[in-house]
Design a protein around this motif. Structure first.
Motif, mmCIF file in Angstrom:
data_model
loop_
_atom_site.group_PDB
_atom_site.id
_atom_site.type_symbol
_atom_site.label_atom_id
_atom_site.label_comp_id
_atom_site.label_asym_id
_atom_site.label_seq_id
_atom_site.Cartn_x
_atom_site.Cartn_y
_atom_site.Cartn_z
ATOM 1 N N ASP A 17 1.139 -0.969 0.431
ATOM 2 C CA ASP A 17 0.081 0.089 0.019
ATOM 3 C C ASP A 17 0.729 1.072 -0.061
ATOM 4 O OD1 ASP A 17 0.837 0.029 2.764
ATOM 5 O OD2 ASP A 17 -1.330 0.097 3.854
ATOM 6 N N GLU A 18 0.437 2.257 -0.293
ATOM 7 C CA GLU A 18 1.044 3.825 -0.508
ATOM 8 C C GLU A 18 1.559 3.902 0.357
ATOM 9 O OE1 GLU A 18 1.912 5.192 -3.357
ATOM 10 O OE2 GLU A 18 0.629 3.542 -4.114
ATOM 11 N N ASP A 19 1.314 4.228 2.442
ATOM 12 C CA ASP A 19 1.823 4.102 2.637
ATOM 13 C C ASP A 19 3.141 3.135 3.290
ATOM 14 O OD1 ASP A 19 0.255 5.925 4.113
ATOM 15 O OD2 ASP A 19 -0.963 4.467 5.235
ATOM 16 N N ASP A 20 3.224 2.068 3.378
ATOM 17 C CA ASP A 20 4.446 1.060 3.011
ATOM 18 C C ASP A 20 5.351 1.728 1.536
ATOM 19 O OD1 ASP A 20 2.879 -0.024 5.033
ATOM 20 O OD2 ASP A 20 2.279 -2.069 3.297
ATOM 21 N N VAL A 21 4.645 1.606 0.587
ATOM 22 C CA VAL A 21 6.023 2.445 -0.110
ATOM 23 C C VAL A 21 6.688 3.378 -0.153
ATOM 24 C CG1 VAL A 21 5.625 3.004 -2.327
ATOM 25 C CG2 VAL A 21 4.896 1.912 -2.403
ATOM 26 N N GLU A 22 5.923 4.459 0.570
ATOM 27 C CA GLU A 22 6.544 5.227 1.214
ATOM 28 C C GLU A 22 8.088 5.763 2.066
ATOM 29 O OE1 GLU A 22 6.696 8.633 0.061
ATOM 30 O OE2 GLU A 22 5.525 8.074 -1.890
ATOM 31 N N GLU A 23 7.872 4.035 3.259
ATOM 32 C CA GLU A 23 9.047 3.904 4.099
ATOM 33 C C GLU A 23 9.633 3.424 3.034
ATOM 34 O OE1 GLU A 23 6.723 1.752 6.736
ATOM 35 O OE2 GLU A 23 5.109 2.449 7.790
ATOM 36 N N VAL A 24 9.485 2.714 2.569
ATOM 37 C CA VAL A 24 10.533 1.760 1.764
ATOM 38 C C VAL A 24 11.474 3.433 1.084
ATOM 39 C CG1 VAL A 24 10.739 0.345 -0.211
ATOM 40 C CG2 VAL A 24 9.091 -0.368 1.560
ATOM 41 N N THR A 26 12.072 5.658 1.625
ATOM 42 C CA THR A 26 12.420 6.815 2.472
ATOM 43 C C THR A 26 13.594 6.037 3.043
ATOM 44 O OG1 THR A 26 10.452 8.189 2.749
ATOM 45 C CG2 THR A 26 12.135 8.053 4.737
ATOM 46 N N GLU A 27 13.563 5.034 3.568
ATOM 47 C CA GLU A 27 14.480 4.036 4.583
ATOM 48 C C GLU A 27 15.514 4.300 3.200
ATOM 49 O OE1 GLU A 27 15.504 -0.727 5.734
ATOM 50 O OE2 GLU A 27 13.671 0.073 4.960
ATOM 51 N N TYR A 28 15.475 4.067 1.724
ATOM 52 C CA TYR A 28 16.761 3.723 0.940
ATOM 53 C C TYR A 28 17.268 4.528 0.497
ATOM 54 C CZ TYR A 28 16.097 -1.182 1.709
ATOM 55 O OH TYR A 28 15.816 -2.271 1.859
ATOM 56 N N ASP A 29 16.006 5.729 0.361
ATOM 57 C CA ASP A 29 16.218 7.193 0.153
ATOM 58 C C ASP A 29 16.362 7.407 -1.339
ATOM 59 O OD1 ASP A 29 16.992 9.713 0.057
ATOM 60 O OD2 ASP A 29 19.158 9.928 0.295
ATOM 61 N N ILE A 30 15.554 6.698 -2.199
ATOM 62 C CA ILE A 30 15.626 6.959 -3.405
ATOM 63 C C ILE A 30 13.908 7.300 -4.065
ATOM 64 C CG2 ILE A 30 16.775 5.131 -3.419
ATOM 65 C CD1 ILE A 30 14.632 2.617 -3.786
ATOM 66 N N ASP A 31 14.182 6.789 -5.363
ATOM 67 C CA ASP A 31 12.755 6.822 -6.056
ATOM 68 C C ASP A 31 11.565 6.092 -6.304
ATOM 69 O OD1 ASP A 31 13.005 9.827 -5.747
ATOM 70 O OD2 ASP A 31 13.680 10.687 -7.395
ATOM 71 N N ARG A 32 10.489 5.969 -6.763
ATOM 72 C CA ARG A 32 9.760 5.202 -6.985
ATOM 73 C C ARG A 32 10.590 4.613 -8.535
ATOM 74 N NH1 ARG A 32 4.006 3.519 -6.501
ATOM 75 N NH2 ARG A 32 4.053 5.258 -4.667
ATOM 76 N N THR A 33 11.353 5.375 -9.506
ATOM 77 C CA THR A 33 11.225 5.051 -10.434
ATOM 78 C C THR A 33 12.992 4.115 -10.627
ATOM 79 O OG1 THR A 33 12.080 7.574 -10.986
ATOM 80 C CG2 THR A 33 9.817 6.631 -12.008
ATOM 81 N N GLU A 66 15.258 -14.738 4.665
ATOM 82 C CA GLU A 66 14.442 -14.715 3.954
ATOM 83 C C GLU A 66 15.461 -13.503 3.445
ATOM 84 O OE1 GLU A 66 11.006 -14.345 5.751
ATOM 85 O OE2 GLU A 66 11.337 -11.945 5.964
ATOM 86 N N ALA A 67 15.021 -13.025 2.464
ATOM 87 C CA ALA A 67 15.138 -11.965 1.148
ATOM 88 C C ALA A 67 14.561 -11.126 0.937
ATOM 89 C CB ALA A 67 16.875 -12.079 -0.066
ATOM 90 N N VAL A 68 14.265 -10.386 1.330
ATOM 91 C CA VAL A 68 13.399 -8.783 0.432
ATOM 92 C C VAL A 68 13.986 -7.629 -0.672
ATOM 93 C CG1 VAL A 68 11.251 -7.040 1.405
ATOM 94 C CG2 VAL A 68 11.983 -8.964 2.440
ATOM 95 N N VAL A 69 13.086 -8.342 -1.788
ATOM 96 C CA VAL A 69 13.376 -7.085 -2.637
ATOM 97 C C VAL A 69 12.012 -6.281 -2.996
ATOM 98 C CG1 VAL A 69 15.639 -7.936 -3.880
ATOM 99 C CG2 VAL A 69 12.928 -8.959 -4.635
ATOM 100 N N TYR A 70 12.271 -5.193 -3.891
ATOM 101 C CA TYR A 70 10.811 -4.811 -4.223
ATOM 102 C C TYR A 70 10.604 -4.438 -5.592
ATOM 103 C CZ TYR A 70 10.701 -3.833 0.930
ATOM 104 O OH TYR A 70 10.638 -4.333 2.223
ATOM 105 N N ARG A 71 10.050 -4.440 -6.506
ATOM 106 C CA ARG A 71 9.761 -3.810 -7.987
ATOM 107 C C ARG A 71 8.481 -2.749 -8.141
ATOM 108 N NH1 ARG A 71 14.615 -6.326 -7.530
ATOM 109 N NH2 ARG A 71 14.525 -8.283 -8.161
ATOM 110 N N LEU A 72 8.923 -2.251 -8.827
ATOM 111 C CA LEU A 72 8.270 -1.983 -9.662
ATOM 112 C C LEU A 72 7.177 -2.437 -11.355
ATOM 113 C CD1 LEU A 72 6.758 1.476 -10.036
ATOM 114 C CD2 LEU A 72 8.310 2.211 -11.283
ATOM 115 N N VAL A 73 6.208 -1.908 -11.010
ATOM 116 C CA VAL A 73 5.341 -2.834 -11.928
ATOM 117 C C VAL A 73 5.455 -1.657 -12.838
ATOM 118 C CG1 VAL A 73 3.373 -3.809 -12.854
ATOM 119 C CG2 VAL A 73 3.727 -4.094 -10.357
#
Length: 75
Positions: A17-24, A26-33, A66-73
């Motif tokens: 959800d958008e709140d979790d996206v913003e946390e990620v 911010t944590e990594y100091d990156i943009d969605r793209t 476990e390893a957690v990664v994130y991907r932009l659709v």
């Protein structure tokens, strides 16, 4: 037809959800793209994934359990 997303070798994919996206971001100091991409029609993409969503992928890992990664659709 086989549902690839239900295969035991495909890691868990969850749309954030958008709140979790913003946390990620911010944590990594990156943009969605800046996130790595996953195509919307990728067989492992979760049902309902839309362009612009961020997907959390949790994989088994020998070193960290476990390893957690994130991907932009993307299209």
């Amino acid at each position: 037809m086989v549902d690839v997303s239900q295969h035991n070798l495909v890691p868990e994919h969850t749309i954030l959800d958008e709140d979790d996206v913003e946390e990620v971001l911010t944590e990594y100091d990156i943009d969605r793209t800046d996130l790595p991409k996953i195509e919307r029609l990728d067989p492992a993409s979760p049902d309902g994934a839309e362009v612009g969503d961020v997907v959390k992928i949790v994989r088994d890992s020998r070193t960290t359990d476990e390893a957690v990664v994130y991907r932009l659709v993307v299209e």
